[in-house]
Enzyme design. Sequence first.
Site, PDB file in Angstrom:
ATOM      1  N   HIS A 127       0.826  -1.216   0.000  1.00 52.15           N
ATOM      2  CA  HIS A 127       0.000   0.000   0.000  1.00 52.15           C
ATOM      3  C   HIS A 127       0.858   1.262   0.000  1.00 52.15           C
ATOM      4  CE1 HIS A 127      -4.059  -1.673   0.363  1.00 52.15           C
ATOM      5  NE2 HIS A 127      -3.495  -2.636   1.077  1.00 52.15           N
ATOM      6  N   ASP A 135       2.645   1.960  -3.227  1.00 55.49           N
ATOM      7  CA  ASP A 135       2.885   2.341  -4.636  1.00 55.49           C
ATOM      8  C   ASP A 135       2.039   3.548  -5.018  1.00 55.49           C
ATOM      9  OD1 ASP A 135       0.517   0.789  -4.582  1.00 55.49           O
ATOM     10  OD2 ASP A 135       0.945  -0.249  -6.471  1.00 55.49           O
ATOM     11  N   ASP A 161       1.489  -3.759  -9.829  1.00 50.96           N
ATOM     12  CA  ASP A 161       1.116  -5.057 -10.410  1.00 50.96           C
ATOM     13  C   ASP A 161       1.387  -5.092 -11.909  1.00 50.96           C
ATOM     14  OD1 ASP A 161       0.155  -5.123  -7.855  1.00 50.96           O
ATOM     15  OD2 ASP A 161      -1.952  -4.989  -8.419  1.00 50.96           O
TER      16      ASP A 161
HETATM   17  P1  NG1 Z   1      -3.824  -6.463  -5.384  1.00 51.34           P
HETATM   18  O1  NG1 Z   1      -3.158  -7.309  -4.406  1.00 51.34           O
HETATM   19  O2  NG1 Z   1      -3.647  -6.958  -6.770  1.00 51.34           O
HETATM   20  O3  NG1 Z   1      -5.224  -6.205  -5.029  1.00 51.34           O
HETATM   21  C1  NG1 Z   1      -3.480  -3.807  -4.901  1.00 51.34           C
HETATM   22  C2  NG1 Z   1      -3.119  -2.713  -5.909  1.00 51.34           C
HETATM   23  C3  NG1 Z   1      -1.609  -2.426  -5.921  1.00 51.34           C
HETATM   24  C4  NG1 Z   1      -1.099  -2.160  -4.512  1.00 51.34           C
HETATM   25  C5  NG1 Z   1      -1.548  -3.306  -3.582  1.00 51.34           C
HETATM   26  C6  NG1 Z   1      -1.191  -3.064  -2.131  1.00 51.34           C
HETATM   27  C7  NG1 Z   1      -4.442  -2.533  -7.972  1.00 51.34           C
HETATM   28  C8  NG1 Z   1      -4.636  -3.020  -9.342  1.00 51.34           C
HETATM   29  N1  NG1 Z   1      -3.487  -3.120  -7.251  1.00 51.34           N
HETATM   30  O4  NG1 Z   1      -2.994  -5.042  -5.349  1.00 51.34           O
HETATM   31  O5  NG1 Z   1      -1.331  -1.333  -6.779  1.00 51.34           O
HETATM   32  O6  NG1 Z   1      -1.533  -0.912  -4.051  1.00 51.34           O
HETATM   33  O7  NG1 Z   1      -2.972  -3.495  -3.626  1.00 51.34           O
HETATM   34  O8  NG1 Z   1       0.180  -2.945  -1.976  1.00 51.34           O
HETATM   35  O9  NG1 Z   1      -5.151  -1.634  -7.540  1.00 51.34           O
END
Ligand code: NG1
Length: 457
Positions: free
Chosen positions: A49, A51, A189
């Site tokens: 959390h 990025d 991601d």
């Molecule tokens: P995931 O784990 O794919 O839900 C999400 C966000 C990332 C990052 C992480 C927490 C999207 C597509 N992905 O990932 O950018 O913030 O949570 O580190 O929103």
Amino acid sequence: MAAAPPKIKVSFGGNDRLQKLKEAFRGKYGQTPLFFARAPGRVNLIGEHIDYCGYAVLPMAIEQNILAAVSVSDLSSIQLANTDPKYKDFTVSVDGISIDRDNPQWHYYFLCGVRGIGEHLSLSPLAGMRCVVDGTIPASSGLSSSSALVCCAGLVTMEANQTSLSKVTLAETCAKCERYIGTEGGGMDQSISFLAEEGTAKLIEFNPLRATDVKLPDGAVFVIANCCVEMNKAASSHFNMRVVECRIATKMLAKARGLDWSGLLKLGDLQKELRLSLEQMLELVEEVLHPEPYSRDEICRSLGISAQQLREDVLSANTQHATDFKLYQRARHVYGEAARVLQFKAVCDSSPVTAVAQLGDLMNQSHASCRDLYECSCSELDQLVDICLQAGAVGSRLTGAGWGGCTVSMVPGERIDSFLQTVRERYYAPDARRSALEEQSLFVTRPGGGAAIFIEE
Ligand code: NG1
Ligand code: ADP
């Protein structure tokens, strides 16, 4: 020009999955696919959390991925099918693409990628396509199934329209266009899905986007374990709520330091603006913010804005209902976690004899911060992390967005068998549902390669 994703000629003889998908495609559309595109999921080793606050993260691609078989059609439509019957067929005209963020069904993620690349390249009209999608990433489990789908769709659109883009442009474009579904993610991601290389984790930095190899210590194995609770980001407001809390914290801290706060959105940009170290940012948080949750009124008063400005300029569509904002806790997590990522990379680079223990420690601190300050864990994740540590992991933490999904644990190589056995016995075996999911829920993972196109030899 920077490198585009590789186009690899493969013989399908030795590849069951490609062969099966080719047959599924033939069964569905009565023709042979022109090409295949694959985009991997990822596991984030540390840097959760942050990025979307502008900070570097440290993921690696996993073997599980989204694979699509594709042909180009002259029907001016995009026809989508999936090997998993729970994802229904969908067809849309190439000039009628719309994305319903109130109803985040699978095809909308695919269309995010199509629309993003179409807009980036000003493709008009887009080529018509027929696709069958096959995925192996557990969905809504923190391993980025949604982004792998968006990235795969972006790559498919690039190839079907006979264009070429660099991996960096694809990653940036797919990070932006996944936001059409409503979640305000930061780009980790999509970046690792395109920029990953086999055998190495990556430090991903943003603005400008770049990826640096991080050599993980020999002797340690990374194990993913799914707590078997699913959390769809786009269908709930947890994720965007954290993005909004970080945005408000940025503005409150900037205002307290006399900066023009109105254009500042990210805690990372604030640090750049103030030219302070991460430690100094943590001191600033202690000095300016209070641990009690902030109300809408207090935020409006402190920033000197109206309730309407808060709603329209600061909150996102699905956080309009929010009443309490934990600014102090969220900002402390972000600055602390950003520092841990840099420490993790430094330990890997200098590889001291104590590397495994030090990295494990950083992972444990990261989990505690996610659990206590960012509140993105859940009781099942916490229980699984505890079991993994008891089973011999030196570090264990939730990975990805959280509120369910997977943990990643670092386990000394010689302990791996007893580790897996203990986690099986203590977390999966006692519960029939978990037990049924165990095979795809508990596995060793190694850094995999990035997105690619495949053509049959
Ligand atoms: P995931 O784990 O794919 O839900 C999400 C966000 C990332 C990052 C992480 C927490 C999207 C597509 N992905 O990932 O950018 O913030 O949570 O580190 O929103
Ligand atoms: P994640 O953390 O895995 O990215 P999200 O909740 O953000 O989880 O996204 C999960 C969604 O992605 C699913 O609900 C589904 O719409 C889509 N998805 C994931 N895997 C597949 C797949 N194999 N085929 C089609 N859609 C998929």
